[in-house]
Write a protein that holds these residues in place. Structure first.
Motif, short mmCIF file in Angstrom:
data_model
loop_
_atom_site.label_atom_id
_atom_site.label_comp_id
_atom_site.label_asym_id
_atom_site.label_seq_id
_atom_site.Cartn_x
_atom_site.Cartn_y
_atom_site.Cartn_z
N ILE A 157 -86.23 -24.11 35.72
CA ILE A 157 -86.71 -23.49 34.49
C ILE A 157 -88.19 -23.84 34.35
CG2 ILE A 157 -86.38 -23.21 32.00
CD1 ILE A 157 -83.57 -24.21 32.29
N PRO A 158 -89.08 -22.98 34.80
CA PRO A 158 -90.52 -23.28 34.72
C PRO A 158 -90.96 -23.58 33.29
CG PRO A 158 -90.12 -21.34 36.08
CD PRO A 158 -88.82 -21.67 35.42
N GLY A 159 -91.72 -24.65 33.15
CA GLY A 159 -92.26 -24.99 31.84
C GLY A 159 -91.37 -25.85 30.98
N LEU A 160 -90.18 -26.23 31.47
CA LEU A 160 -89.27 -27.03 30.66
C LEU A 160 -89.20 -28.46 31.18
CD1 LEU A 160 -85.98 -26.10 28.99
CD2 LEU A 160 -86.01 -28.15 30.40
N ALA A 161 -89.32 -29.41 30.27
CA ALA A 161 -89.13 -30.82 30.58
C ALA A 161 -88.45 -31.48 29.39
CB ALA A 161 -90.47 -31.51 30.88
N PHE A 162 -87.80 -32.61 29.63
CA PHE A 162 -87.11 -33.30 28.55
C PHE A 162 -87.20 -34.80 28.78
CE2 PHE A 162 -83.97 -33.23 31.83
CZ PHE A 162 -83.25 -34.40 31.67
N ARG A 163 -86.92 -35.55 27.72
CA ARG A 163 -86.79 -37.00 27.85
C ARG A 163 -85.71 -37.49 26.91
NH1 ARG A 163 -92.17 -39.77 25.02
NH2 ARG A 163 -91.95 -38.80 22.97
N LEU A 164 -85.17 -38.66 27.21
CA LEU A 164 -84.15 -39.31 26.39
C LEU A 164 -84.81 -40.38 25.54
CD1 LEU A 164 -81.39 -39.84 29.13
CD2 LEU A 164 -81.68 -37.88 27.61
#
Length: 464
Positions: free
Chosen positions: A135-142
């Motif tokens: 998914i280009p442009g998507l990042a996440f963190r916990l």
């Protein structure tokens, strides 16, 4: 961008949320089991799986957040499953038990499902931004949630791809709170608020009430136990294997250490050091061992006890029931004698597990006390017992309820109304919208009212 909710919109179980983006690409956050009213553990449909789902992010290892993962795998899901390192350690333990109860006891099937799960797990550290390359442009963190070992909130940052004509839309930040814990829990760190969010998906389990403080709840636990034991009866505590059991053991060890010579009036000379605490839950035992392995995540108070030579999760008065034969013998002995002791057994909402045999045997005895220390969902035997009935049905048998029923709300692993307000207040900037999930109707309505009053913010209660 679209937010879809595949559970936990009309109650507190079945958490599962989908963030659907351009080109039908999507991620799931949690995939939990429905429990309680109008649910059947053998019918947990996965009618939302589609080829665009590129990942599952898990907030923590409670069954109402992970219990449908075996069904998801059986439906063909074969993408990464992201979670914290501790959740990755707990999840196979929890799901093995859930599969045996709800799906199958076939050893080869269970082994195959767990192997598939372990191949897909991607353990992460807190605060570690991770891109989902599909998914280009998507990042996440916990971020730490302080609910149980390894629990996390999920911050998702999405910057739509650029084209020759420019960007397809502004960057967006979506935050899924997961379940938010209480502050000052000795075996966990405190929950951490996100920096900001365009949309905050917020739990609301106790959005309509306030908990007692830690000192007050320990005093109440001590008073209830002493009052119950004066009658020379058994205390049954239905407890969740993850979190609640470990917190109870921690508090009971503290009371015993402080009052071990304190004689209980009317109890034939018994003192706290004479009280047997029976842990009858193979699952809770395995989880407790995992908590022990992660002592570096305990807070300063708990680690200080260990340095002093005490162990809050393994002490002299604690007795483990190792197998089913010993379990049956213990139930029969207590039914015959109603010996004064404390029994901690699952499941926490009395929907199955070894606690059911204890309840069937001991509810008719007026010397018995049942102590609830966690949320009881609508439609569960736990909620029914809280209503002080004269009779309940267990295993198709009518059981007279002569036991006394107690509830201690202060031992909830969920933040209360003030804790939820503090979570929002702790953000660097207020969210554009808050969506309330994981709560009953009254809790969501009350929390929505308080959020609007405190922050003048848009609050919605999704239905799907």
């Amino acid at each position: 961008m679209e937010l879809l909710h595949h559970g936990a919109v009309t109650g507190v179980t079945g958490s599962c949320h989908e963030l659907r983006l351009a080109n039908n690409l999507a991620i799931l956050v949690d995939c939990g089991l429905f429990q309680g009213e109008n649910t059947n553990d053998t019918e947990q449909p996965i009618d939302f799986l589609h080829p665009g789902i590129q990942a599952l992010i898990v907030t923590h290892a409670h069954i109402d957040h992970i219990g449908r993962i075996p069904y998801l795998l059986e439906a063909g899901f074969n993408r990464p499953i992201y979670c914290s390192a501790a959740t990755a350690a707990l999840m196979p333990i929890m799901l093995e038990d859930a599969i045996k109860i709800g799906l199958t006891r076939e050893v080869l099937v269970i082994r195959r499902l767990l192997l598939r799960l372990k191949r897909l797990l991607r353990p992460l550290s807190y605060q570690q931004w991770t891109a989902i390359t599909a998914i280009p442009g998507l990042a996440f963190r916990l971020i730490p949630a302080g609910h149980i070992l390894g629990s996390a909130g999920v911050e998702v940052h999405y910057s739509p791809a650029h084209t020759e004509s420019g960007s397809t839309g502004p960057a967006r930040r979506i935050v899924f709170s997961g379940d938010i814990g209480c502050r000052d829990s000795p075996l966990l760190g405190d929950p951490q608020s996100p920096d900001y969010a365009d949309i905050l998906v917020l739990e609301s389990t106790y959005g309509d009430r306030l908990h007692e403080g830690r000192a007050q709840r320990q005093q109440q636990l001590q008073a209830i136990v002493e009052r119950c034991l004066r009658d020379q009866g058994t205390i049954l505590i239905p407890a969740f294997a993850v979190g609640r059991t470990q917190e109870l053991l921690y508090e009971l060890e503290a009371i015993i250490a402080a009052f071990q010579q304190h004689q209980l009036s009317g109890a034939s000379g018994m003192s706290w050091q004479d009280i047997a605490i029976v842990l009858d839950s193979p699952l809770a035992l395995r989880v407790t061992e995992a908590y022990d392995d992660w002592q570096h995540w305990w807070d300063t108070e708990a680690r200080r006890r260990v340095r002093q030579g005490r162990h809050p999760l393994d002490f002299t008065q604690l007795h483990i029931v190792p197998d089913h034969d010993r379990h049956q013998a213990t139930v029969a002995y207590l039914k015959r004698t109603s010996a004064p002791c404390i029994v901690i057994a699952g499941s926490g909402m009395c929907t199955g597990g070894r606690i059911m045999n204890y309840l069937q045997a001991l509810l008719p005895d007026a010397r018995t006390d049942v102590l609830f220390v966690g949320y009881q969902a609508q439609g569960t035997l736990g909620r029914e017992l809280q209503q002080q009935p004269h009779q309940v049905t267990i295993g198709n048998k009518a059981i007279t309820v002569a036991a006394t029923i107690h509830t201690l709300h202060g031992y909830s692993a969920h933040a209360d109304q003030q804790g939820l307000l503090d979570y929002v207040a702790g953000m660097n900037s207020l969210p554009g919208e808050i969506r309330l999930v994981h709560g009953n109707t009254d809790a969501k309505k009350m929390l929505a009212q308080k959020l609007r009053e405190h922050f003048s913010i848009q609050v919605t209660l999704p239905t799907a």
